[in-house]
Design a protein around this motif. Structure first.
Motif, PDB file in Angstrom:
ATOM      1  N   MET A   1     -32.606 -47.540 -16.867  1.00 58.55           N
ATOM      2  CA  MET A   1     -33.809 -47.584 -17.862  1.00 58.55           C
ATOM      3  C   MET A   1     -35.129 -47.268 -16.977  1.00 58.55           C
ATOM      4  N   GLN A   2     -36.067 -46.696 -17.535  1.00 52.02           N
ATOM      5  CA  GLN A   2     -37.297 -46.283 -16.949  1.00 52.02           C
ATOM      6  C   GLN A   2     -38.255 -47.571 -16.949  1.00 52.02           C
ATOM      7  N   SER A   3     -39.317 -47.998 -16.108  1.00 52.51           N
ATOM      8  CA  SER A   3     -40.075 -48.963 -16.228  1.00 52.51           C
ATOM      9  C   SER A   3     -40.873 -49.062 -17.564  1.00 52.51           C
ATOM     10  N   HIS A   4     -41.309 -47.888 -17.962  1.00 59.67           N
ATOM     11  CA  HIS A   4     -41.893 -47.927 -19.483  1.00 59.67           C
ATOM     12  C   HIS A   4     -41.125 -48.442 -20.605  1.00 59.67           C
ATOM     13  N   GLU A   5     -39.676 -48.184 -20.364  1.00 56.03           N
ATOM     14  CA  GLU A   5     -38.872 -48.612 -21.579  1.00 56.03           C
ATOM     15  C   GLU A   5     -38.619 -50.124 -21.442  1.00 56.03           C
ATOM     16  N   ILE A   6     -38.666 -50.497 -20.235  1.00 54.25           N
ATOM     17  CA  ILE A   6     -38.561 -51.906 -19.865  1.00 54.25           C
ATOM     18  C   ILE A   6     -39.885 -52.650 -20.586  1.00 54.25           C
ATOM     19  N   ILE A   7     -40.999 -52.175 -20.343  1.00 56.71           N
ATOM     20  CA  ILE A   7     -42.046 -52.880 -20.796  1.00 56.71           C
ATOM     21  C   ILE A   7     -42.023 -52.766 -22.288  1.00 56.71           C
ATOM     22  N   LYS A   8     -41.534 -51.590 -23.001  1.00 54.28           N
ATOM     23  CA  LYS A   8     -41.495 -51.700 -24.503  1.00 54.28           C
ATOM     24  C   LYS A   8     -40.289 -52.715 -24.943  1.00 54.28           C
ATOM     25  N   THR A   9     -39.512 -53.063 -24.051  1.00 56.00           N
ATOM     26  CA  THR A   9     -38.581 -53.998 -24.543  1.00 56.00           C
ATOM     27  C   THR A   9     -39.092 -55.369 -24.966  1.00 56.00           C
TER      28      THR A   9
ATOM     29  N   SER B   1     -47.778 -34.223 -18.952  1.00 55.64           N
ATOM     30  CA  SER B   1     -47.972 -33.887 -20.354  1.00 55.64           C
ATOM     31  C   SER B   1     -48.004 -35.282 -21.281  1.00 55.64           C
ATOM     32  N   GLN B   2     -47.632 -36.544 -20.554  1.00 57.46           N
ATOM     33  CA  GLN B   2     -47.555 -37.773 -21.030  1.00 57.46           C
ATOM     34  C   GLN B   2     -48.797 -38.407 -21.054  1.00 57.46           C
ATOM     35  N   SER B   3     -49.075 -39.313 -21.928  1.00 57.51           N
ATOM     36  CA  SER B   3     -50.253 -40.211 -22.046  1.00 57.51           C
ATOM     37  C   SER B   3     -50.098 -41.644 -21.393  1.00 57.51           C
ATOM     38  N   GLY B   4     -48.820 -41.998 -20.443  1.00 59.58           N
ATOM     39  CA  GLY B   4     -48.616 -43.169 -20.208  1.00 59.58           C
ATOM     40  C   GLY B   4     -49.452 -43.459 -18.937  1.00 59.58           C
ATOM     41  N   SER B   5     -49.349 -44.612 -18.477  1.00 60.37           N
ATOM     42  CA  SER B   5     -50.289 -45.354 -17.235  1.00 60.37           C
ATOM     43  C   SER B   5     -49.360 -46.031 -16.414  1.00 60.37           C
ATOM     44  N   LYS B   6     -49.442 -45.674 -14.782  1.00 62.66           N
ATOM     45  CA  LYS B   6     -48.512 -46.387 -14.168  1.00 62.66           C
ATOM     46  C   LYS B   6     -48.486 -47.900 -14.414  1.00 62.66           C
ATOM     47  N   ASN B   7     -47.546 -48.473 -14.593  1.00 65.02           N
ATOM     48  CA  ASN B   7     -47.560 -49.858 -15.079  1.00 65.02           C
ATOM     49  C   ASN B   7     -47.023 -50.621 -13.866  1.00 65.02           C
ATOM     50  N   PRO B   8     -47.198 -52.192 -14.150  1.00 62.32           N
ATOM     51  CA  PRO B   8     -47.135 -53.117 -13.069  1.00 62.32           C
ATOM     52  C   PRO B   8     -45.739 -53.061 -12.184  1.00 62.32           C
ATOM     53  N   LEU B   9     -44.459 -52.703 -13.159  1.00 64.79           N
ATOM     54  CA  LEU B   9     -43.284 -52.661 -12.583  1.00 64.79           C
ATOM     55  C   LEU B   9     -43.386 -51.240 -11.575  1.00 64.79           C
ATOM     56  N   ASP B  10     -43.937 -50.209 -11.863  1.00 64.34           N
ATOM     57  CA  ASP B  10     -43.866 -48.930 -10.896  1.00 64.34           C
ATOM     58  C   ASP B  10     -44.517 -49.607  -9.791  1.00 64.34           C
ATOM     59  N   ARG B  11     -45.623 -50.341  -9.865  1.00 61.49           N
ATOM     60  CA  ARG B  11     -46.554 -50.626  -8.602  1.00 61.49           C
ATOM     61  C   ARG B  11     -45.797 -51.707  -7.818  1.00 61.49           C
TER      62      ARG B  11
ATOM     63  N   CYS C   1     -42.349 -51.882  -7.681  1.00 64.17           N
ATOM     64  CA  CYS C   1     -41.328 -51.106  -7.015  1.00 64.17           C
ATOM     65  C   CYS C   1     -42.100 -50.339  -5.805  1.00 64.17           C
ATOM     66  N   ALA C   2     -42.999 -49.866  -5.772  1.00 64.29           N
ATOM     67  CA  ALA C   2     -43.662 -49.093  -4.613  1.00 64.29           C
ATOM     68  C   ALA C   2     -43.987 -50.072  -3.537  1.00 64.29           C
ATOM     69  N   LEU C   3     -44.234 -51.209  -3.976  1.00 62.88           N
ATOM     70  CA  LEU C   3     -45.020 -52.150  -3.079  1.00 62.88           C
ATOM     71  C   LEU C   3     -43.809 -52.637  -1.964  1.00 62.88           C
ATOM     72  N   ASN C   4     -42.634 -52.976  -2.960  1.00 59.07           N
ATOM     73  CA  ASN C   4     -41.464 -53.277  -2.271  1.00 59.07           C
ATOM     74  C   ASN C   4     -40.864 -52.346  -1.517  1.00 59.07           C
ATOM     75  N   GLN C   5     -40.783 -50.789  -1.962  1.00 62.32           N
ATOM     76  CA  GLN C   5     -40.260 -49.783  -0.935  1.00 62.32           C
ATOM     77  C   GLN C   5     -41.350 -49.897   0.146  1.00 62.32           C
ATOM     78  N   ALA C   6     -42.721 -49.941   0.096  1.00 59.34           N
ATOM     79  CA  ALA C   6     -43.482 -49.946   1.386  1.00 59.34           C
ATOM     80  C   ALA C   6     -43.096 -51.108   2.287  1.00 59.34           C
ATOM     81  N   CYS C   7     -42.805 -52.202   1.858  1.00 62.91           N
ATOM     82  CA  CYS C   7     -42.479 -53.141   2.603  1.00 62.91           C
ATOM     83  C   CYS C   7     -40.929 -53.149   3.295  1.00 62.91           C
TER      84      CYS C   7
ATOM     85  N   ILE D   1     -38.968 -58.539  -3.981  1.00 63.64           N
ATOM     86  CA  ILE D   1     -37.807 -58.612  -5.107  1.00 63.64           C
ATOM     87  C   ILE D   1     -37.145 -59.967  -4.964  1.00 63.64           C
ATOM     88  N   LYS D   2     -36.953 -60.478  -3.798  1.00 63.54           N
ATOM     89  CA  LYS D   2     -36.181 -61.763  -3.850  1.00 63.54           C
ATOM     90  C   LYS D   2     -37.248 -62.994  -4.319  1.00 63.54           C
ATOM     91  N   TRP D   3     -38.398 -62.860  -4.067  1.00 61.81           N
ATOM     92  CA  TRP D   3     -39.591 -63.807  -4.739  1.00 61.81           C
ATOM     93  C   TRP D   3     -39.629 -63.625  -6.224  1.00 61.81           C
TER      94      TRP D   3
END
Length: 160
Positions: free
Chosen positions: A1-9, A40-50, A52-58, A64-66
């Motif tokens: 599932m994509q992050s935007h779909e999780i937000i929608k749930t 072509s989409q109107s979405g915005s980068k959501n907190p889950l994407d951010r 995820c990016a922060l976790n990958q950078a670390c 994620i454990k926290w």
């Protein structure tokens, strides 16, 4: 599932308006987070994407454990089982061995009718290791890696 779909749930349990009020943000931002992001989409980068990016950078999964701990859970990474290295029989033997080790630790810890913090930590470590290995094993099965290993083993036996 994509992050935007999780937000929608989240909308199933709470309205976008209520979520926006709870978070102190605009309702339109909640809606943007629940839409795909792209040219072509109107979405915005959501907190889950951010996150995820922060976790990958670390690169150590502490973030994620926290998060898992905040939800009264634990993060256990999947062990990747590769068919080139792990045949079916050794992999199943390893899983059974880890399960036996866990049961042994539980039995030993409970002999005196109490479990110390150290014993609990040992049981947790063994449980997390088993969960990780077992999930990797199931993933390998789902990919069909072990079916390939059986064919390779048959060919090897025929040539011997």
């Amino acid at each position: 599932m994509q992050s935007h779909e999780i937000i929608k749930t989240c909308f199933a349990n709470s309205s976008p308006k209520a979520l926006a009020a709870e978070l102190g943000i605009s309702q339109s931002l909640i809606y943007k987070w629940s839409q795909p992001v792209g040219e072509s989409q109107s979405g915005s980068k959501n907190p889950l994407d951010r996150v995820c990016a922060l976790n990958q950078a670390c690169s150590d999964n502490q973030l994620i454990k926290w998060l898992a701990a905040q939800a009264d859970g634990y993060f256990v990474p999947n062990k990747v089982v590769h068919s080139e290295l792990d045949a079916l029989n050794p992999a199943t033997h390893e899983m059974v061995s880890q399960f036996a080790s866990l049961l042994g630790a539980i039995a030993h810890a409970g002999l005196d009718e109490r479990i110390t913090r150290e014993e609990a930590a040992d049981i947790r470590q063994r449980w997390d290791t088993l969960k990780s290995f077992a999930d990797g094993f199931v993933n390998a099965c789902e990919r069909g890696d072990f079916d390939k290993m059986k064919e390779i083993e048959k060919q090897w036996q025929q040539s011997s």
